[in-house]
Structure formats: C-alpha cells, structure tokens
Design a protein around this motif. Structure first.
Motif, short mmCIF file in Angstrom:
data_model
loop_
_atom_site.label_atom_id
_atom_site.label_comp_id
_atom_site.label_asym_id
_atom_site.label_seq_id
_atom_site.Cartn_x
_atom_site.Cartn_y
_atom_site.Cartn_z
N UNK A 110 0.88 -1.16 0.00
CA UNK A 110 0.00 0.00 0.00
C UNK A 110 0.92 1.22 0.00
N UNK A 111 0.88 1.99 -1.08
CA UNK A 111 1.76 3.15 -1.20
C UNK A 111 0.95 4.44 -1.10
N UNK A 112 1.62 5.49 -0.67
CA UNK A 112 0.97 6.79 -0.54
C UNK A 112 1.90 7.90 -0.99
N UNK A 113 1.63 9.10 -0.54
CA UNK A 113 2.38 10.28 -0.94
C UNK A 113 3.15 10.80 0.26
N UNK A 143 -4.67 5.84 -1.06
CA UNK A 143 -3.45 5.06 -1.18
C UNK A 143 -3.54 4.28 -2.48
N UNK A 144 -2.44 3.65 -2.86
CA UNK A 144 -2.43 2.82 -4.06
C UNK A 144 -2.07 1.40 -3.67
N UNK A 151 0.73 -6.68 -10.34
CA UNK A 151 -0.37 -5.75 -10.50
C UNK A 151 0.15 -4.33 -10.35
N UNK A 152 -0.21 -3.43 -11.28
CA UNK A 152 0.21 -2.03 -11.15
C UNK A 152 -0.53 -1.36 -10.01
N UNK A 153 -0.09 -0.17 -9.64
CA UNK A 153 -0.76 0.53 -8.53
C UNK A 153 -2.15 0.99 -8.94
N UNK A 154 -3.10 0.78 -8.03
CA UNK A 154 -4.49 1.12 -8.28
C UNK A 154 -4.94 2.09 -7.19
N UNK A 174 -7.75 -5.51 -16.98
CA UNK A 174 -8.16 -4.20 -16.50
C UNK A 174 -8.71 -4.33 -15.08
N UNK A 175 -8.33 -3.41 -14.21
CA UNK A 175 -8.69 -3.51 -12.81
C UNK A 175 -9.39 -2.25 -12.33
#
Length: 435
Positions: A110-113, A143-144, A151-154, A174-175
């Motif tokens: 889980x990524x953020x800024x 978050x992504x 899987x790319x960030x969503x 596609x997600x």
C-alpha cells in the motif's frame, strides 16, 4: 472531428505530423514485457494451464512463452480481491484480501504520498495461503494498492461509512476498485480514458497502414483524427478536474505529474483544481511542483542553490563564473542520462575554454555509484549531490520529476533553454558564446 477535406489539415500535418510518425515508430518498436514475476504463480496452477493446451501445441518449440502469456491472462481473470476497512480513522484500517494462485510470501503493498510528493511505501503485507492482511494505522484518505511486478498501482479512496471495497480484474487485465462515491468517479474517468486510448490505437494502426502504402493523403487524414481525439481526451480530463473539487481530481494530476512536468503543463492542470482538492495530500504535492516549475520557465532567473561536491566543498550556482552554464540533473542508474554523456563530454571539451561550465546534480543515493560513474564516464566538470535521490534539495527546488533534465543558463543565470539534447544543445551554447 476534422476530415481529410479540412483545408487546414495539410498545413497542420506538414508542421507537426512528423511527431505522430515518431510516436507510431516508438510504439512499433516497443517490446512487450511480461508483468508476471517468475515464481509467483503456484506450480500446480502452471501445470493446470499447460495441460489445457493441446499436446501437439505443448510440444512445439517456443510454446513456453505462449503458455506464460496464457497463464498470466488466466491468473488476472481469476483474481477477486475483497477489501474490508474498519472506518474508525483514529485507529486506522484493517485491509484483508484473497488472492488465489499467488505464492506464499508474495508482498502486497500500500503506497501513498510522502511530504515531498513522491510515491512512498506506507505498509506491506504478505500472502499466506492465498490470503493477506494489511494494517493501516492513523488516518488515510488515499493510497495505491499494488503487487510489485504483477499488478500495477491502483488508486484506493477511503471514505467514512464505507466498510467494504472490491477489486475486480477482467479477462483483459483491467482492474478497478468498487465501493464508495469517490471510487466511482475514478472508475468512470478510467473507463472513459481507456476508451480514448483504444480509439487512438485504432487510428495509429490505420496510420501505419497508410504509411506502408506511402499514402500521404491517408496519413494526413488519420493524423487529423488522432489530433482531434487527443484534444477531446484532454478536454474531458479538464472538465473532470473542474467539476470535482476533491481528492480524486488531485490524485489524477499527481499520478500524471511526471508526464505533465516533462511537458511543462503541470501548472495548467493545477490551476483547474478547486480549493478542497488543493488541500488534499496529492493536491498539496502537485501545487508545490507547479510553484517550483513556474520559477524555472524560460526567461526566468534560475534559482540559486548551494550543494556539496564530492569532496564536501560547497558549490553555489551564482558563485560559478561562466558565460554559459548547463545545469544537468542526472543519476548513475539513468540509462538515457548516460547515453547522452558522450555528447555532453564532447561539447564540454570543445567549449570549456570559451566560457562554458557544466554543473551536474546527481539524484543518486549511493556515494560509491555516483563517484564511480563520474570516473567511468569521464565527466570532468562540476558535480554536486546530497545523495537523497528524488528528495534532492536542488531537484525539488527546480521541480524535477524525471531525469535527465537540463537547463541552459546565460551569463546572468537566465534560463534560455530546457531539456536540449545533441545538436540542439550545442547550437544553443554556440549561439550564447557568439561562436
């Protein structure tokens, strides 16, 4: 939509039609790289897919590659991720999910800024027997979710009162996350944007066919349609930014920030964001980027800075006396940067005694890599770095979001050119030196 009968099409094509030629050629040459990380798919699942292929096909040479592609498609089609979020923001969230056929130990991120507007890891979980849990402490608004190399960030928007979300993956890979009003705004944008991209690909195909026939009129026709699609796509995005004064609009600009920064358009997009959007973490990040870039437009005086060289001595931009300065942002891990180094070195050797100076600011984090590359590539000019990567103080000051990034300054430190390469870089330097 413009047609091939448009009297302006010929002039428009002759002026910039080559840009589409180049874009098409790049796409033709682009290699398709599998996103499936080796070893992530369980062996039993791999064998199951292999057994689905006819025996005579399985025995053919090179079918392993085809099987791997089919395996990825089947895996993507089979994923159904259910995410539950406890909505007590003071305590945080507990995200749980199910990912069948994914190897134990696979990391879910889980990524953020971060405070500098960069994508940063918030928390990670691992898959155990097809399930995972990610605890998110404190308050979180966006978050992504991603699985590295699979899987790319969503984008994932947390909303009060929404207790469950679902990540759906279709057969094409596609997600989208479902759950909540903000998520639906994002999904609608993603679907419309995907439709635009698909239409542009069709036009690119038609353009290539016309090029094969050496059909200039056909190329002009398809180029005009392609440009109209790009304009319509841009107008749709701008409309969404104006109509949604929230974190979704800010996130859209943030996710496109590197592309927009490279095109010097991030300020235009930020200007469309409302006050609420600008108060969100992604909104604040892109606002800072836009402010930094506004100071580095052509014609402006370049901001001064002081940063240490490899020996620990402070280097000040304004303290360097030269008729022409080239401010070069780069990194040892940047292939395009190093590919341009021979040309930069040739220009430096040719004009260093006539008033040219180069200041290379490295976005490296490892001192040994930085110094080794300087020596290996024979970069015998001024170098600085604080070894903080994308958090480099000078890069942040100049709003640098991608490397290489080059600024050409005159004797008064006025910016006269940006991101010039090859002969264009030399021509600009020669002009400023009155050579």
């Amino acid at each position: 939509m413009k047609s091939c009968a448009d009297p302006d099409v010929g002039a428009r094509y002759s002026a910039s039609g080559a840009a589409l030629d180049l874009a098409i050629q790049k796409q033709v040459n682009k290699k398709r790289v599998s996103n499936c990380k080796k070893g992530l798919i369980k062996h039993s699942f791999s064998k199951k897919l292999e057994n689905m292929l006819p025996r005579n096909v399985r025995m053919k040479k090179g079918m392993k590659k085809a099987m791997k592609k089919a395996m990825k498609k089947a895996m993507m089609a089979g994923i159904l991720l259910t995410v539950g979020a406890a909505c007590n923001t003071s305590e945080g969230y507990q995200i749980t999910g199910t990912l069948p056929e994914i190897e134990n130990g696979t990391q879910i991120e889980l990524t953020g800024i971060d405070t500098n507007g960069q994508d940063s890891l918030l928390v990670a979980g691992v898959v155990t027997d097809g399930n995972f849990e990610i605890p998110v402490t404190g308050q979180c608004t966006m978050a992504c979710l991603r699985i590295p190399e699979v899987l790319p960030r969503i984008p994932f928007f947390f909303e009060p009162g929404i207790h469950s979300y679902k990540l759906e993956v279709d057969a094409e890979g596609s997600m989208q996350v479902k759950g909540g009003a903000l998520q639906e705004i994002w999904n609608a944008y993603s679907a419309r944007n995907k439709a635009f991209d698909q239409e542009k690909k069709k036009i690119e195909t038609a353009y290539r066919e016309a090029a094969k026939r050496d059909d200039l009129f056909g190329k002009m026709h398809h180029w005009a349609i392609y440009e109209d699609l790009k304009t319509a796509q841009e107008q749709y995005e701008d409309s969404l930014l104006r109509q949604n004064d929230n974190i979704v609009a800010a996130t859209l600009v943030w996710l496109r920030s590197r592309e927009l920064a490279a095109a010097r358009k991030i300020g235009e997009k930020v200007a469309l964001l409302g006050p609420n959007a600008l108060q969100t973490p992604p909104g604040q990040a892109v606002k800072r980027m836009a402010e930094a870039m506004s100071c580095t437009e052509n014609g402006n005086i370049a901001p001064d800075f002081t940063q240490n060289d490899p020996d620990g001595n402070p280097v000040s931009l304004y303290g360097i006396q030269a008729k022409v300065k080239v401010l070069d942002f780069w990194a040892s891990w940047c292939g395009p940067c190093r590919a341009e180094t021979p040309n930069v070195r040739r220009i430096y050797d040719k004009y260093k005694d006539k008033g040219l100076e180069i200041i290379s600011v490295s976005l490296d984090t490892k001192r040994e890599n930085w110094l080794q590359t300087i020596e290996t590539d024979k970069m015998e000019w001024i170098h600085t770095s604080d070894l903080k990567g994308w958090d480099n103080a000078v890069a942040r000051m100049y709003g640098v979001r991608s490397v290489p990034a080059i600024y050409v300054l005159d004797a008064e430190n006025r910016i006269v050119g940006q991101n010039l390469r090859g002969q264009k870089l030399e021509d600009t330097i020669r002009m400023l030196l009155n050579e």
